[in-house]
Scaffold this motif. Structure first.
Motif, PDB file in Angstrom:
ATOM      1  N   ARG A 158      32.211  39.321  41.894  1.00 38.18           N
ATOM      2  CA  ARG A 158      33.292  38.667  42.636  1.00 38.18           C
ATOM      3  C   ARG A 158      33.748  37.393  41.928  1.00 38.18           C
ATOM      4  O   ARG A 158      32.938  36.561  41.504  1.00 38.18           O
ATOM      5  N   GLY A 159      35.070  37.241  41.825  1.00 38.41           N
ATOM      6  CA  GLY A 159      35.648  36.054  41.210  1.00 38.41           C
ATOM      7  C   GLY A 159      35.667  36.081  39.699  1.00 38.41           C
ATOM      8  O   GLY A 159      36.100  35.110  39.069  1.00 38.41           O
ATOM      9  N   LYS A 160      35.209  37.189  39.097  1.00 36.83           N
ATOM     10  CA  LYS A 160      35.149  37.276  37.645  1.00 36.83           C
ATOM     11  C   LYS A 160      36.195  38.260  37.111  1.00 36.83           C
ATOM     12  O   LYS A 160      36.659  39.131  37.837  1.00 36.83           O
ATOM     13  N   SER A 177      40.872  43.360  37.585  1.00 34.79           N
ATOM     14  CA  SER A 177      40.878  42.480  38.746  1.00 34.79           C
ATOM     15  C   SER A 177      41.966  41.425  38.575  1.00 34.79           C
ATOM     16  O   SER A 177      42.463  41.191  37.469  1.00 34.79           O
ATOM     17  N   GLU A 190      41.638  38.310  38.665  1.00 33.97           N
ATOM     18  CA  GLU A 190      41.158  37.261  37.767  1.00 33.97           C
ATOM     19  C   GLU A 190      41.421  37.629  36.313  1.00 33.97           C
ATOM     20  O   GLU A 190      41.774  36.770  35.493  1.00 33.97           O
TER      21      GLU A 190
END
Length: 388
Positions: free
Chosen positions: A40-42, A63, A65
């Motif tokens: 998550r968040g990467k 993603s 990101e």
């Protein structure tokens, strides 16, 4: 028509339908993040790492990101690596993606059977007449978004309008997790301010040609004569003349060929014992086989799906030499798969049984008596000898 001059009648809009376009947000990457929360968040890139395959391969999706680095689907994996060396490359689990796509469509079917999938992660829904008799397409789209999120741990964006073209444009307008509604009175304003490259179906070469003709946005397109558009772009010119006026009469065409039949159940309290699993599998097997009979189908491949309480999902399939004959056989087949590869140690939040590779019951293989079987084999050997 006047002598020597071809004229077109001005088309009229049909605003009677209610169409939703659902587009999952970075679907493959979001599934991988759900399965492995440490991602998550990467910047997650769905492709084999270029160092593993000599720089070959393309990106399936990335993603949000990763998209900040300019990475997008269909880009070479090597280029993605150059743009984001620290990106996390994941080969992808397409069996899992297909399984989750079927779950998403099962949610759609709570509202309508008029579903036209475009891919694993997007579909049109015609909910002009729907199963819950709700008059608001916007409320239905919101309910679908919430159910996908709470049941599957994924987000989607939705577009709502009176035709497919506008609904498709709308779903891309507020990503991720957005919803955009274009009612008939707002269609003209939405379409005329939209950059021409945002028009669904207009490719790079067409954009270049339109820019050369001074067409940069919807208003420029709206101001064009239909005959001139047809002369420059052929059938697409005729289509764009209509679409910029908010006209698209194409129907939502449902794929009615059933490729699988399955049932699943999400539990309010996780299953933590083998007895609970056995009881639940028997119930689901009974429901699945009842659906098979209703569809006049049967199959040889059984798929067991397990979702654990951390949202990790496990699917295994086994193909048998003969068609599944009854609910008990289906139950035993699913239970054996669970006993071989399942576990209750993590807690189970969902169980599902699906039968795939379906054939019509009209083509059921009828067992032959021993004499008939031997006779048939002799006749086959004789025929093979004649061909030789």
């Amino acid at each position: 028509m006047k002598y020597g001059i071809l004229t077109f009648d001005e088309p009229e809009r049909d605003t009677s339908r209610k169409i939703i376009h659902i587009d999952m947000d970075a679907f493959y990457a979001s599934v991988e993040v759900r399965e492995n929360p440490s991602l998550r968040g990467k910047p997650v890139i769905i492709a084999r790492h270029p160092k593993e395959n000599g720089g070959r391969g393309v990106v399936a999706t990335a993603s949000y990101e990763a998209r900040k680095f300019g990475i997008h689907s269909a880009m070479s994996a090597q280029k993605a690596y150059e743009l984001c060396p620290d990106g996390i490359f994941v080969s992808g689990n397409f069996e899992l993606y297909r399984s989750i796509s079927e779950e998403i469509r099962a949610i759609f079917k709570r509202y309508t059977d008029l579903i036209q999938p475009l891919s694993l992660d997007e579909a049109y829904l015609d909910i002009t007449e729907n199963k819950i008799n709700l008059n608001s397409a916007t409320l239905i789209a919101q309910r679908i978004q919430k159910e996908i999120y709470y049941e599957l741990g994924l987000t989607c964006s939705a577009g709502v309008s009176y035709n497919k073209f506008l609904a498709k444009l709308a779903s891309d307008f507020k990503k991720p997790s957005g919803i955009t509604v274009i009612p008939p009175d707002d269609a003209h304003g939405f379409l005329t301010t939209l950059p021409i490259e945002k028009y669904y179906g207009v490719g790079k070469k067409s954009v270049e040609k339109m820019h050369a003709l001074g067409i940069f946005n919807g208003q420029d397109l709206f101001d064009q004569n239909e005959m001139e558009l047809v002369s420059h772009f052929g059938k697409m010119g005729h289509s764009l003349y209509r679409k910029v006026r908010g006209i698209d009469d194409s129907a939502v065409v449902a794929d009615r060929t059933r490729k699988s039949v399955g049932k699943e159940k999400t539990f309010l309290d996780d299953l933590k014992s083998e007895e609970e699993v056995t009881q639940s599998l028997r119930q689901i097997a009974n429901q699945t086989f009842a659906s098979l009979k209703k569809s006049q189908k049967h199959g040889k491949t059984v798929v067991l799906k397990i979702r654990y309480n951390d949202f990790s999902t496990f699917t295994r399939r086994k193909t048998f030499p003969e068609y599944i004959q009854d609910a008990d056989e289906l139950f035993v087949s699913a239970l054996r798969i669970f006993e071989e590869e399942g576990s209750v140690s993590k807690g189970i939040r969902l169980l599902g049984i699906t039968v795939t590779g379906l054939d019509s019951l009209l083509f059921e293989n009828i067992p032959l008596k021993l004499w008939d079987r031997q006779k048939t084999e002799i006749e086959k050997e004789t025929a093979d000898g004649d061909e030789a």
